[in-house]
Design an enzyme around this catalytic site. Sequence first.
Site, PDB file in Angstrom:
ATOM      1  N   ARG A 167      -3.198  10.374   0.136  1.00 42.55           N
ATOM      2  CA  ARG A 167      -2.798   9.351   1.106  1.00 42.55           C
ATOM      3  C   ARG A 167      -3.741   8.152   1.039  1.00 42.55           C
ATOM      4  O   ARG A 167      -3.308   7.000   1.152  1.00 42.55           O
ATOM      5  CB  ARG A 167      -2.758   9.945   2.522  1.00 42.55           C
ATOM      6  N   GLU A 177       4.647   7.119  17.815  1.00 42.49           N
ATOM      7  CA  GLU A 177       3.509   8.038  17.738  1.00 42.49           C
ATOM      8  C   GLU A 177       2.467   7.681  18.786  1.00 42.49           C
ATOM      9  O   GLU A 177       2.637   6.700  19.520  1.00 42.49           O
ATOM     10  CB  GLU A 177       2.892   7.996  16.341  1.00 42.49           C
ATOM     11  N   ARG A 209      -9.635 -11.718  -3.758  1.00 42.14           N
ATOM     12  CA  ARG A 209     -10.141 -11.941  -5.120  1.00 42.14           C
ATOM     13  C   ARG A 209     -11.625 -12.272  -5.128  1.00 42.14           C
ATOM     14  O   ARG A 209     -12.286 -12.204  -6.164  1.00 42.14           O
ATOM     15  CB  ARG A 209      -9.350 -13.067  -5.799  1.00 42.14           C
ATOM     16  N   LYS A 233      -3.041   3.751   6.136  1.00 46.30           N
ATOM     17  CA  LYS A 233      -4.118   4.063   7.082  1.00 46.30           C
ATOM     18  C   LYS A 233      -5.215   3.027   6.842  1.00 46.30           C
ATOM     19  O   LYS A 233      -6.193   3.271   6.139  1.00 46.30           O
ATOM     20  CB  LYS A 233      -4.613   5.498   6.851  1.00 46.30           C
TER      21      LYS A 233
END
Length: 292
Positions: free
Chosen positions: A52, A184, A105, A151
């Site tokens: 993940r 959630e 960058r 995440k």
Amino acid sequence: MGQVIYLDGEFVPVEQARVSVYDHGFLYGDGVFEGIRMYSGRVFKLEEHVRRLYHSARVVDLQIPLPPEEMSRVVLETCRRNELDDGYIRLVVSRGAGDLGLDPRKCPKPTVVVIVDRIALFPESLLEKGLTAVTAATRRTAVDALDARVKSLNYLNSIMAKIEANLAGAEEILMLNREGYVCEGTGDNVFIVRGGAVLTPPAYLGILEGITRATVLDLAREMGIEAREAVFTRYDVYTADECFLTGTAAEVVPVTTVDGRPVGDGRPGPVTRRLREAYFEYARSHGTRFRD
Ligand code: PXG
């Protein structure tokens, strides 16, 4: 022996684990992370967490400077170098030091950190008794803004909701998306139990695809309990038989009131209880050993 941190290829005492103020993780929340549990000298679902992390990094176009297999070895080695057998691992990869502009960058070298520490839990009595939750005015980030499956180090969306929970005197808060569908909690996934079936929102609504969530879905099916993804609103939560949350930190924890309404009879329900026990049993007997 003191706490040891992995930082950019080295193991250093916690006092020496320092990151630049020019790190874009600090300046912009530009980076990704994972939270993993250790139970009795084993790392739970290490491969899934590392996968993940690399998926999150890929989505934000962040090149992690070591391959996933090496990252897993680093996590296990950091565990070995610390004294804890039970606790929490925080894996962080930030964009690294750049200049004061947000252009990634300008950041040639990502910062990689592994922290092993204790975990702060809800008090045991609350975990047994169940939590009080409310619903948030703060909507979950839209999937076309930043997919919640990433995440990322930017948790302000969850933190805004957590502040609402604190102000309301609730232990946790349910976040909805723009259409009013339940997504959630701030650091956990939500489930309801209805007519014996276990239901949890699908990822496309805007949720983190929790590893505990996946484990609980698998365990429920193995136990012969119908378990599937479903789109639902607050109506379904208020009228559910049971409600519970899942997460690496929270594990499986009952929710007994939502927006002041008791869920079911207002006490932790039998399905939640069975899944909670099954999860404890599973989590404490699986995982990658890091001590001989
Ligand atoms: N949703 C969100 C938004 C999360 O941050 C979960 C669900 C559960 O996922 P796992 O894979 O752990 O089952 C999380 C978990 C905390 C805390 O202090 C929790 C998380 C991250 C940071 C802190 O409770 N993530």
